[in-house]
Scaffold this active site. Sequence first.
Site, PDB file in Angstrom:
ATOM      1  CD  GLU A 271       4.333   2.098   3.210  1.00 48.87           C
ATOM      2  OE1 GLU A 271       3.556   2.438   2.303  1.00 48.87           O
ATOM      3  OE2 GLU A 271       4.293   2.528   4.367  1.00 48.87           O
ATOM      4  CB  CYS A 305       0.500   4.636   1.703  1.00 48.13           C
ATOM      5  SG  CYS A 305       0.689   3.564   3.088  1.00 48.13           S
TER       6      CYS A 305
HETATM    7  C1  UN1 Z   1       0.476   4.373   5.651  1.00 44.90           C
HETATM    8  O1  UN1 Z   1      -0.488   4.976   5.211  1.00 44.90           O
HETATM    9  O2  UN1 Z   1       1.643   4.771   5.422  1.00 44.90           O
HETATM   10  O3  UN1 Z   1      -2.896  -0.472   6.508  1.00 44.90           O
HETATM   11  C2  UN1 Z   1       0.383   3.183   6.536  1.00 44.90           C
HETATM   12  C3  UN1 Z   1      -3.118   0.649   6.980  1.00 44.90           C
HETATM   13  C4  UN1 Z   1      -2.337   1.063   8.189  1.00 44.90           C
HETATM   14  C5  UN1 Z   1      -1.011   1.593   7.812  1.00 44.90           C
HETATM   15  C6  UN1 Z   1      -1.006   2.657   6.769  1.00 44.90           C
HETATM   16  N1  UN1 Z   1      -2.175  -0.099   9.042  1.00 44.90           N
HETATM   17  O4  UN1 Z   1      -3.945   1.423   6.503  1.00 44.90           O
END
Ligand code: UN1
Length: 519
Positions: A271, A305
Amino acid sequence: MSDAFNAEVKQILDALGVKSVNSGATTGGSNGWLKTKGKELVSYSPINGKPIARVSMAEKKDYDEVMEKAQAAFKTFRMMPAPRRGEVVREIGNALRANKKALGALIALEVGKIRAEGEGEVQEMIDIADFATGLSRQLYGLTMHSERPEHRMYEQWHPLGIVGLITAFNFPVAPWSWNSLIASVCGDAILFKPSSKVPLTSIAVQNILAPVVDKYGVEGVFNMIIGSRDDVGEPMLHDKRIPLISATGSTAMGKHVGEVVGGRLGRSLLELGGNNAIIVTEDADMDMALRATLFGAVGTAGQRCTSTRRIIIHASVKEFFVNNLVRAYKQVKVGNPLDNDTLMGPLIDEGAVLAMEKALNAVKSSGGKVIYGGDRVSVEGCEGGHYVRPAVAEVKNDFPIVRSETFAPILYIIEYNSFDQALELHNDVPQGLSSAIFTTTLQYQERFLSHRGSDCGIANVNIGTSGAEIGGAFGGEKETGGGRESGSDAWKGYMRRQTNTINWGKKLPLAQGIEFNIG
Ligand code: UN1
């Protein structure tokens, strides 16, 4: 820093059993902590740059000890019926519920997210615990009709082994829960290596789990190890005893993980970076689009992310949108994330601020324009913290800086004239995590969701790019790495599938109608 702040820090650490010096490795439970003697790791708060507490890091010998315990634990744990494993996870969820406020505050203190978002991260953990508990009774395989008479064919899912888990600083524990709580109902043991920027939150989670681990006698299942790349990170990637490595982080890091783990034909679940865009069409509900953009680009100081990095907007509404967005940005209170009226806390460290400044300089030298923000902010009482004003910049999609992910609150505005062009711009980046469209036109919506539309793992309509629910599979395409974790059938990644064919007749017919007889 005021005495009140120091008192609050002490209260948060005490509530979660985090000491001033902590062990860097545990096999879980109250007796699982190893006496690690490695180099001291200091966790600094991005709020004021001051140390919060220390960890004596694990060394290679600690890694070996933890791995041995994990291997032994896996052999027992896989014998526990899955619904019973679900009970363990249900109690972990309840323990998290009881500690939501304190753990949310520690996330704010160590990562710099605002309290509400810290608690939101804990809520994701609680939600996935509930999901995993239900899942523990639903690890279904299919049955197939055999082409041979008096034969039965089906598939079943078995535990995989030890799951290696490497996570990033920005979500120190939600990805832990997506992976560990699903993997554990699947019957796996977990070896967790948190980001060394945020070790304390992970230590706190181990403390929260400890009574549950003790009660069910599952020491060796929820392992955690904090150590250097050489002592822990690389050995994990090369270790054949770890059939799956699940890693969250940069694309560069993911490529290395994929190469090393692939080199031993292990599995990796990656990821990695995103470059998430929202398309805003000429007929979009502007109020909704603006609010979603604000949360997506400024929330978590642009360090998700899934953060919104690009707005691809129809030329006819660009000026209106940008003017209103800047008006909203001006009202964003940047400050101490533990204060209730703060909307944006600090970046994680000085390196992140420098990366943001470098990106904005690159925007300018490519011919773009910074419309708002990007400067450092000094917050009274939080000197030494890493505060910036979130930035908005007008750019072209093909600037090199726009094509790469900068983990900071920079929002790029890109104009389009035709919907075909919007889709083209949308997909013309190396990453493919999350995406969104704001529109009231059915045709635009459906084209965006069609196979000719967004090429991302997540595609939303009239919802922003960040803040995904746990129930769906989470992850993305292209340089985001292709992995899926959390909900839907992501659990299958943590198990091995076995196809079984049983002949209950008295003959031995071969498949494909082959005759293979002597004489
Ligand atoms: C991340 O930034 O690694 O969808 C995860 C989202 C959160 C998870 C982010 N539920 O923004």
